[in-house]
Structure formats: C-alpha cells, structure tokens
Design an enzyme around this catalytic site. Sequence first.
Site, PDB file in Angstrom:
ATOM      1  N   GLY A   1       0.811  -1.218   0.000  1.00  0.00           N
ATOM      2  CA  GLY A   1       0.000   0.000   0.000  1.00  0.00           C
ATOM      3  C   GLY A   1       0.836   1.256   0.000  1.00  0.00           C
ATOM      4  O   GLY A   1       2.028   1.223  -0.331  1.00  0.00           O
TER       5      GLY A   1
ATOM      6  N   ALA B   1       3.381   6.062  -8.175  1.00  0.00           N
ATOM      7  CA  ALA B   1       3.426   5.755  -9.611  1.00  0.00           C
ATOM      8  C   ALA B   1       4.263   4.508  -9.918  1.00  0.00           C
ATOM      9  O   ALA B   1       4.056   3.860 -10.952  1.00  0.00           O
ATOM     10  CB  ALA B   1       3.971   6.958 -10.376  1.00  0.00           C
TER      11      ALA B   1
ATOM     12  N   HIS C   1       4.216   1.683  -8.160  1.00  0.00           N
ATOM     13  CA  HIS C   1       3.261   0.563  -8.066  1.00  0.00           C
ATOM     14  C   HIS C   1       2.352   0.543  -9.298  1.00  0.00           C
ATOM     15  O   HIS C   1       2.064  -0.524  -9.844  1.00  0.00           O
ATOM     16  CB  HIS C   1       2.379   0.717  -6.816  1.00  0.00           C
ATOM     17  CG  HIS C   1       3.115   0.640  -5.511  1.00  0.00           C
ATOM     18  ND1 HIS C   1       3.243   1.706  -4.662  1.00  0.00           N
ATOM     19  CD2 HIS C   1       3.748  -0.394  -4.892  1.00  0.00           C
ATOM     20  CE1 HIS C   1       3.914   1.348  -3.579  1.00  0.00           C
ATOM     21  NE2 HIS C   1       4.241   0.076  -3.693  1.00  0.00           N
TER      22      HIS C   1
ATOM     23  N   SER D   1       7.269   4.172  -0.893  1.00  0.00           N
ATOM     24  CA  SER D   1       6.255   4.574   0.087  1.00  0.00           C
ATOM     25  C   SER D   1       6.912   5.330   1.236  1.00  0.00           C
ATOM     26  O   SER D   1       6.313   6.231   1.818  1.00  0.00           O
ATOM     27  CB  SER D   1       5.530   3.337   0.623  1.00  0.00           C
ATOM     28  OG  SER D   1       4.999   2.603  -0.454  1.00  0.00           O
TER      29      SER D   1
HETATM   30  P1  AMP Z   1       6.072  -2.317  -1.628  1.00  0.00           P
HETATM   31  O1  AMP Z   1       4.668  -1.819  -1.529  1.00  0.00           O
HETATM   32  O2  AMP Z   1       7.108  -1.306  -1.293  1.00  0.00           O
HETATM   33  O3  AMP Z   1       6.262  -3.647  -0.957  1.00  0.00           O
HETATM   34  O4  AMP Z   1       6.300  -2.600  -3.178  1.00  0.00           O
HETATM   35  C1  AMP Z   1       5.423  -3.412  -3.916  1.00  0.00           C
HETATM   36  C2  AMP Z   1       6.047  -3.691  -5.252  1.00  0.00           C
HETATM   37  O5  AMP Z   1       6.271  -2.455  -5.929  1.00  0.00           O
HETATM   38  C3  AMP Z   1       7.423  -4.371  -5.138  1.00  0.00           C
HETATM   39  O6  AMP Z   1       7.538  -5.339  -6.161  1.00  0.00           O
HETATM   40  C4  AMP Z   1       8.383  -3.237  -5.354  1.00  0.00           C
HETATM   41  O7  AMP Z   1       9.620  -3.641  -5.879  1.00  0.00           O
HETATM   42  C5  AMP Z   1       7.612  -2.395  -6.356  1.00  0.00           C
HETATM   43  N1  AMP Z   1       8.095  -1.016  -6.345  1.00  0.00           N
HETATM   44  C6  AMP Z   1       8.292  -0.235  -5.251  1.00  0.00           C
HETATM   45  N2  AMP Z   1       8.807   0.958  -5.623  1.00  0.00           N
HETATM   46  C7  AMP Z   1       8.945   0.926  -6.965  1.00  0.00           C
HETATM   47  C8  AMP Z   1       9.420   1.838  -7.942  1.00  0.00           C
HETATM   48  N3  AMP Z   1       9.897   3.041  -7.597  1.00  0.00           N
HETATM   49  N4  AMP Z   1       9.413   1.473  -9.232  1.00  0.00           N
HETATM   50  C9  AMP Z   1       8.951   0.239  -9.594  1.00  0.00           C
HETATM   51  N5  AMP Z   1       8.488  -0.674  -8.730  1.00  0.00           N
HETATM   52  C10 AMP Z   1       8.483  -0.340  -7.431  1.00  0.00           C
END
Ligand code: AMP
Length: 281
Positions: A31, A35, A37, A186
């Site tokens: 969550g 952008a 995500h 996040s």
């Molecule tokens: P998180 O919510 O931080 O656990 O991230 C969920 C998914 O989004 C994971 O696969 C992350 O690697 C991906 N993600 C997080 N930040 C980015 C970003 N800046 N660019 C691309 N994917 C991202």
Amino acid sequence: MHIFTQTAPLQYHLRTLKNDGKAIGFVPTMGALHAGHLSLINNAKQECDIVVCSIYVNPTQFNNSSDLVKYPRTLDKDKYMLQEAACDVVFIPENSAVYPSPVQLKLDFGYLETLMEGRFRPGHFNGVGIVVSKLFHMVMPDVAYFGQKDLQQFAIIRQMVSDLSFNLRLVCCPTSREADGLAMSSRNMRLSPAQREAAPALYQTLQQARHWALHMEVPEVKTAVEQKLAHMPALKLEYFEIVDSITLQPLEKINPQKQTSLCIAAYIDDIRLIDNVFLLD
Ligand code: AMP
C-alpha cells in the site's frame, strides 16, 4: 473494481474467471501506492486479462518494529488510485486471514541472506518469502509483477518460485523515479522537506559510481562512494555493493560482458532508503 478482505470469496471470484480462460496478473504491495506501483499494474494490464493487486503491510518482514508502526497507510487513496488504473481486483486481507496461526516454517535463502538487505535486515527475507508464497497460494496468478527497485527481493522470490515449483511467471519492472532521480518509495512520504532535498543524492551517487566503475577497480569505486557520502551529513551509508545482477554475488572485478548492478542503502535519520542501477543500460 472488486475488493476482497477474505480469502474464500477472493478465490471463488478468481476461480470463475480462470475457468473462463482468463490470465491472472498479480501485483503484491504494502500500500501507500505511488506511480511505481501503478507501473506494475500497467505492465500487468498489458499482458493479462485480469489484474489483482494486494495491499497488506506484512508484519513478519519488518525487522524493526518502529518501521512497521511508522509505515505509511493511505488505504482510501490507494483504492482510488487502483480504480483509476482500472485494476480489476484488490485484496486487502486482515492479519487473521494471512496468519490464522503462527508460522513455524523458516525459509533459508542461503548466501542471499548474508549480503546487502539480507545482512542488514535479519529475518526480512524469511517474512517476505512466507507472505509472498501465501499470497501466491491465495491468488494463484499466472504472472506476478515485482519492481527492480527491490532487486534482491526479486532474486529471492525467483529462487523460491523455482525451489517450490510455483506454476507462474515472474516479471521484473524498471524502477520509477521522481524528476530528480529519487526512486519512488512509500517511505518517501515520511521525508521532511529538508530530508527530501537530501534524498536524491543516493541516485546521484549511483550514477557517479557507474561512471567510476568503468574506469576504476571495484575497491576504489567503493572507497570513492564511501568518501562521497561521508561528506553528506544528512545521509548515513549502510552498504554499497557492485554485484552480478542475477546471482547478486559481489564482484571483485568489473566485466562489461556480465550484467552488473550497483546497489546502495542509506539512512536519512531513521528513514531507510535503497536504490540500485544497472552498470550498463
Ligand atoms: P512495496 O509496496 O514497497 O512492498 O512494493 C510493492 C512492489 O512495488 C514491489 O515489487 C516493489 O519492488 C515495487 N516497487 C516499489 N517501488 C517501486 C518503484 N519506484 N518502481 C517500480 N516498482 C516499485
């Protein structure tokens, strides 16, 4: 957009779609969406018939309890963003749905746990592996999308999918960045204006290190990075490594034929940021 908080109705809904031959793409998140995500959602939309996004702040992957408490939670905004992105299904489970009983199983990712994130966040990858495997069982996707921003996470999930014979394909999507280069995260929401101003130095250092790595030996590049960050009081370097992009083994020598990644982690006060770039595009 269908929203589920319980596993059984989610599975019933997805089973019907699967029986109709629909390909399910899955984007697991914690969550506080941004952008980055949404770029994963968009990749999934292009390749799959139905896109499922999960939002779950997984307590077992936080090795630092105050990081868990302070993790941003913006559920109403997240739902709005997913609706706008035409996500088909959102799964927002309660802790009791994910962990009906305490997990006894321990996942061991071998040397991947001894370096970088594994070294500095003990237990983190066990928590990630357990929750992602539970979510894979619940959603049963055909394709799952992850970000390159968490390169080591992608490596451990690839290992787990192979070792446990999950029947799905993994896709690693490029890191989305702010205009000044800061990798979207996040945790960026927690940065004060002054901290936000200091944060792009992480990416700038990686860019400079990329240049150095083409002209200097690995230990010299590492020293140069340490010295550069030592002059930035706002940033406290945790690690900088030059690694094989697939195995994540640290490299002693640069071989331009091998896909190589430069990885960094640093603190701005108590906020931990990570980033990585490929040596060559
Ligand atoms: P998180 O919510 O931080 O656990 O991230 C969920 C998914 O989004 C994971 O696969 C992350 O690697 C991906 N993600 C997080 N930040 C980015 C970003 N800046 N660019 C691309 N994917 C991202």
